[in-house]
Enzyme design. Sequence first.
Site, PDB file in Angstrom:
ATOM      1  CD  GLU A  37      16.300 -24.828 -24.867  1.00 16.83           C
ATOM      2  OE1 GLU A  37      17.326 -24.125 -24.865  1.00 16.83           O
ATOM      3  OE2 GLU A  37      15.989 -25.596 -25.800  1.00 16.83           O
ATOM      4  CD  GLU A  62      17.371 -33.126 -21.676  1.00 21.44           C
ATOM      5  OE1 GLU A  62      16.911 -32.273 -22.435  1.00 21.44           O
ATOM      6  OE2 GLU A  62      16.927 -34.303 -21.623  1.00 21.44           O
ATOM      7  CG  ASP A 112       9.972 -36.564 -25.356  1.00 18.42           C
ATOM      8  OD1 ASP A 112      10.609 -36.229 -26.377  1.00 18.42           O
ATOM      9  OD2 ASP A 112      10.517 -37.019 -24.339  1.00 18.42           O
ATOM     10  CE  LYS A 116       2.113 -46.909 -28.205  1.00 18.97           C
ATOM     11  NZ  LYS A 116       3.155 -47.806 -27.744  1.00 18.97           N
ATOM     12  CG  ASP A 148       8.194 -33.008 -35.224  1.00 15.91           C
ATOM     13  OD1 ASP A 148       8.292 -32.808 -33.995  1.00 15.91           O
ATOM     14  OD2 ASP A 148       8.267 -34.140 -35.741  1.00 15.91           O
ATOM     15  CB  THR A 181      16.644 -26.943 -30.904  1.00 16.94           C
ATOM     16  OG1 THR A 181      15.564 -27.400 -31.727  1.00 16.94           O
ATOM     17  CG2 THR A 181      16.139 -25.954 -29.882  1.00 16.94           C
ATOM     18  CD  GLU A 184      13.179 -24.268 -35.067  1.00 13.22           C
ATOM     19  OE1 GLU A 184      13.827 -23.865 -34.087  1.00 13.22           O
ATOM     20  OE2 GLU A 184      12.142 -23.721 -35.465  1.00 13.22           O
TER      21      GLU A 184
HETATM   22  C1  LIG Z   1      12.674 -34.356 -28.791  1.00 19.04           C
HETATM   23  S1  LIG Z   1      13.933 -33.819 -27.748  1.00 19.04           S
HETATM   24  C2  LIG Z   1      14.170 -32.104 -28.194  1.00 19.04           C
HETATM   25  C3  LIG Z   1      15.485 -31.557 -27.711  1.00 19.04           C
HETATM   26  C4  LIG Z   1      15.721 -30.076 -28.009  1.00 19.04           C
HETATM   27  N1  LIG Z   1      14.727 -29.242 -27.353  1.00 19.04           N
HETATM   28  C5  LIG Z   1      15.699 -29.836 -29.484  1.00 19.04           C
HETATM   29  O1  LIG Z   1      14.713 -29.238 -29.968  1.00 19.04           O
HETATM   30  O2  LIG Z   1      16.662 -30.216 -30.168  1.00 19.04           O
HETATM   31  C6  LIG Z   1      13.056 -33.657 -26.204  1.00 19.04           C
HETATM   32  C7  LIG Z   1      13.997 -33.391 -25.059  1.00 19.04           C
HETATM   33  O3  LIG Z   1      13.251 -33.111 -23.882  1.00 19.04           O
HETATM   34  C8  LIG Z   1      13.759 -33.893 -22.808  1.00 19.04           C
HETATM   35  N2  LIG Z   1      12.600 -34.152 -21.943  1.00 19.04           N
HETATM   36  C9  LIG Z   1      11.465 -34.815 -22.292  1.00 19.04           C
HETATM   37  N3  LIG Z   1      10.600 -34.840 -21.271  1.00 19.04           N
HETATM   38  C10 LIG Z   1      11.203 -34.166 -20.256  1.00 19.04           C
HETATM   39  C11 LIG Z   1      10.814 -33.882 -18.921  1.00 19.04           C
HETATM   40  N4  LIG Z   1       9.629 -34.260 -18.462  1.00 19.04           N
HETATM   41  N5  LIG Z   1      11.682 -33.200 -18.149  1.00 19.04           N
HETATM   42  C12 LIG Z   1      12.883 -32.794 -18.632  1.00 19.04           C
HETATM   43  N6  LIG Z   1      13.305 -33.052 -19.879  1.00 19.04           N
HETATM   44  C13 LIG Z   1      12.476 -33.735 -20.681  1.00 19.04           C
HETATM   45  C14 LIG Z   1      14.312 -35.145 -23.458  1.00 19.04           C
HETATM   46  O4  LIG Z   1      15.287 -35.775 -22.647  1.00 19.04           O
HETATM   47  C15 LIG Z   1      14.898 -34.580 -24.737  1.00 19.04           C
HETATM   48  O5  LIG Z   1      16.210 -34.113 -24.565  1.00 19.04           O
END
Ligand SMILES: C[S@@+](CC[C@H](N)C(=O)[O-])C[C@H]1O[C@@H](n2cnc3c(N)ncnc32)[C@H](O)[C@@H]1O
Length: 228
Positions: A37, A62, A112, A116, A148, A181, A184
């Site tokens: 994951e 993460e 993420d 932009k 989303d 998650t 979600e």
């Molecule tokens: C919007 S959150 C979603 C978290 C989880 N997957 C959920 O659905 O509840 C995005 C997660 O991805 C991690 N993340 C974003 N870009 C990342 C990257 N390039 N490498 C590792 N983790 C990343 C962020 O720290 C964050 O915990």
Amino acid sequence: MIPVATSAGEAEYSLRELSVPLDLQRLVPAATDWEVELGFGKGRYLLRRAESRLDCGFLGVEMAGSYYHLAQRRMRRRRLSNIVLVHGEALYLLSVVLPRRFASAVHVYFPDPWPKVRHQKRRLFDTETIDLVLDLLAEGGRLCFATDFLEYGEVVKGILESYPAVEVVEVTGPWADGARTNYEAKYEREGRPILRLEVQRVSGSGVPLHPLGEACVLAAVGFRQEVF
Ligand SMILES: C[S@@+](CC[C@H](N)C(=O)[O-])C[C@H]1O[C@@H](n2cnc3c(N)ncnc32)[C@H](O)[C@@H]1O
């Protein structure tokens, strides 16, 4: 230092102490299969899934230190010995640290979206990075994705559909096992539309690359020298 945590013996290593590519089998010798994951957040799905398949190894990546430490505490509390957590940036880890073609499933939920234009190069799913993500999958393995941010979801779907070695299915409605998650669960409660994809790496397809990825590569020399 990139920290790598396992719950077997409650070990935490720096990457310097481990081999590269990461020898996952050394960290979880009993694993007969692997799932990954990327961006696991608080680790809700990773931990639940690891609890339900103790024969399988689970690798979680993460970037946020607070989430990495939270998930580390939780996996230890639950005495799960089939999880490896890596604290680091996914694209760097995919490029140089993680092994290739070993996973039966890769999960990416609510990455993420970087809306932009000037930030879009940071996206995990892009024509220049998609090969890195898909190359975690063994033949027949599947990628599960949800967002989303529908505009980004459509871009990801288009990239995957133009990839030569995968079959893409848009999942209508929630996953059969419910919200996976924290994001979600929250978005479902709020009634936000979610785009979910299930993508299978098909067998016998060699080592294809995304056609638009290679189109982004140029090589230049300043001036020609006679070197031979
Ligand atoms: C919007 S959150 C979603 C978290 C989880 N997957 C959920 O659905 O509840 C995005 C997660 O991805 C991690 N993340 C974003 N870009 C990342 C990257 N390039 N490498 C590792 N983790 C990343 C962020 O720290 C964050 O915990």
